[in-house]
Design a protein around this motif. Sequence first.
Motif, mmCIF file in Angstrom:
data_model
loop_
_atom_site.group_PDB
_atom_site.id
_atom_site.type_symbol
_atom_site.label_atom_id
_atom_site.label_comp_id
_atom_site.label_asym_id
_atom_site.label_seq_id
_atom_site.Cartn_x
_atom_site.Cartn_y
_atom_site.Cartn_z
ATOM 1 N N ASP A 57 -25.911 4.581 -12.893
ATOM 2 C CA ASP A 57 -26.355 5.387 -11.755
ATOM 3 C C ASP A 57 -27.715 6.033 -11.998
ATOM 4 N N ALA A 58 -28.187 6.018 -13.223
ATOM 5 C CA ALA A 58 -29.508 6.580 -13.507
ATOM 6 C C ALA A 58 -30.568 5.688 -12.866
ATOM 7 N N GLY A 59 -31.609 6.308 -12.335
ATOM 8 C CA GLY A 59 -32.677 5.535 -11.702
ATOM 9 C C GLY A 59 -33.303 6.292 -10.555
ATOM 10 N N GLN A 60 -33.995 5.565 -9.694
ATOM 11 C CA GLN A 60 -34.703 6.181 -8.583
ATOM 12 C C GLN A 60 -33.904 6.061 -7.296
ATOM 13 N N TYR A 61 -33.919 7.138 -6.535
ATOM 14 C CA TYR A 61 -33.197 7.225 -5.270
ATOM 15 C C TYR A 61 -34.155 7.687 -4.180
ATOM 16 N N ILE A 62 -33.814 7.344 -2.942
ATOM 17 C CA ILE A 62 -34.564 7.862 -1.803
ATOM 18 C C ILE A 62 -33.679 8.862 -1.062
ATOM 19 N N VAL A 63 -34.316 9.822 -0.436
ATOM 20 C CA VAL A 63 -33.609 10.824 0.354
ATOM 21 C C VAL A 63 -33.812 10.469 1.820
ATOM 22 N N THR A 91 -26.227 11.344 16.499
ATOM 23 C CA THR A 91 -26.393 9.993 17.037
ATOM 24 C C THR A 91 -27.704 9.341 16.588
ATOM 25 N N GLY A 92 -28.508 10.049 15.813
ATOM 26 C CA GLY A 92 -29.798 9.518 15.368
ATOM 27 C C GLY A 92 -29.653 8.532 14.227
ATOM 28 N N THR A 93 -30.777 8.037 13.749
ATOM 29 C CA THR A 93 -30.780 7.125 12.613
ATOM 30 C C THR A 93 -31.329 7.846 11.387
ATOM 31 N N PHE A 94 -30.908 7.384 10.227
ATOM 32 C CA PHE A 94 -31.396 7.966 8.981
ATOM 33 C C PHE A 94 -32.806 7.457 8.713
ATOM 34 N N GLN A 95 -33.708 8.394 8.373
ATOM 35 C CA GLN A 95 -35.095 8.078 8.061
ATOM 36 C C GLN A 95 -35.421 8.613 6.670
ATOM 37 N N GLN A 96 -36.171 7.852 5.905
ATOM 38 C CA GLN A 96 -36.559 8.298 4.569
ATOM 39 C C GLN A 96 -37.572 9.431 4.670
ATOM 40 N N TRP A 136 -28.247 18.326 10.883
ATOM 41 C CA TRP A 136 -28.900 17.483 9.897
ATOM 42 C C TRP A 136 -27.873 16.928 8.914
ATOM 43 N N GLU A 137 -28.046 15.668 8.555
ATOM 44 C CA GLU A 137 -27.237 15.027 7.515
ATOM 45 C C GLU A 137 -28.184 14.373 6.519
ATOM 46 N N VAL A 138 -27.787 14.349 5.264
ATOM 47 C CA VAL A 138 -28.624 13.761 4.227
ATOM 48 C C VAL A 138 -27.850 12.665 3.495
ATOM 49 N N ARG A 139 -28.561 11.606 3.136
ATOM 50 C CA ARG A 139 -28.034 10.534 2.280
ATOM 51 C C ARG A 139 -28.999 10.357 1.126
ATOM 52 N N VAL A 140 -28.447 10.116 -0.034
ATOM 53 C CA VAL A 140 -29.263 9.822 -1.210
ATOM 54 C C VAL A 140 -28.826 8.453 -1.701
ATOM 55 N N ASN A 141 -29.680 7.464 -1.481
ATOM 56 C CA ASN A 141 -29.365 6.072 -1.785
ATOM 57 C C ASN A 141 -30.287 5.520 -2.860
ATOM 58 N N PRO A 142 -29.826 4.492 -3.580
ATOM 59 C CA PRO A 142 -30.744 3.797 -4.497
ATOM 60 C C PRO A 142 -31.913 3.211 -3.704
ATOM 61 N N VAL A 143 -33.056 3.118 -4.334
ATOM 62 C CA VAL A 143 -34.258 2.609 -3.675
ATOM 63 C C VAL A 143 -33.997 1.247 -3.050
ATOM 64 N N SER A 193 -31.398 0.053 -1.680
ATOM 65 C CA SER A 193 -30.503 0.054 -0.524
ATOM 66 C C SER A 193 -31.148 0.559 0.752
ATOM 67 N N GLY A 194 -32.289 1.218 0.645
ATOM 68 C CA GLY A 194 -32.887 1.821 1.834
ATOM 69 C C GLY A 194 -31.990 2.920 2.373
ATOM 70 N N CYS A 195 -32.099 3.220 3.647
ATOM 71 C CA CYS A 195 -31.296 4.279 4.262
ATOM 72 C C CYS A 195 -30.036 3.715 4.901
ATOM 73 N N GLY A 196 -29.512 2.640 4.342
ATOM 74 C CA GLY A 196 -28.334 1.972 4.875
ATOM 75 C C GLY A 196 -27.095 2.845 4.867
ATOM 76 N N PRO A 197 -25.973 2.278 5.315
ATOM 77 C CA PRO A 197 -24.757 3.061 5.511
ATOM 78 C C PRO A 197 -24.058 3.523 4.245
ATOM 79 N N THR A 198 -24.339 2.912 3.107
ATOM 80 C CA THR A 198 -23.655 3.334 1.890
ATOM 81 C C THR A 198 -24.529 4.302 1.118
#
Length: 162
Positions: free
Chosen positions: A114-120, A127-132, A65-72, A74-79
């Motif tokens: 950087d303060a604000g709402q983020y999605i996990v 090899t999978g894709t990131f899903q919120q 499992w890998e986790v990304r925390v992105n700004p709302v 940006s979606g689950c994009g690469p950054t």
Amino acid sequence: CFCPHRKHCSSDLFAWTKVAGAITVQSSGFAWQTNVPVISRFMSETLELTVVREPFTSYSHKDDWEVRVNPVSSGCGPTSALTAWTAGAGSVSPDVKTWYLATRAQPLHLNVTDAGQYIVCLRETPTGTFQQIASVASLYLTIERLPGDRMHTGGVFAGQKF
């Protein structure tokens, strides 16, 4: 809802019509939680993000499992805006994994912007894709501003509010 007039859908809320019926969506089977109720942009205590999987919803190994925390926005994009998440020690359960963003040895120090709402976002396999995924309490992880962040700065425009 349905909007038959494409040109006016974004500017006119009354152009939308409620459609009869309901859409049922299957849950993701994953949920996240933090160990603190309020996350501030400066934290000296440990900040944990734990992902829990409902039993038998998938069969991936939690070590993948890998986790990304992105700004709302940006979606689950690469950054990923918050990239310092490190995986914690293994849990006994095959359905639980914890990551750490801040510890007492390495506190959390974010900019005011950087303060604000983020999605996990979670990826089950390399090899999978990131899903919120959502938490039990909320869809977003919110990083709060400090009380001093709301103060006006001095200077020529000190008396003006924007």
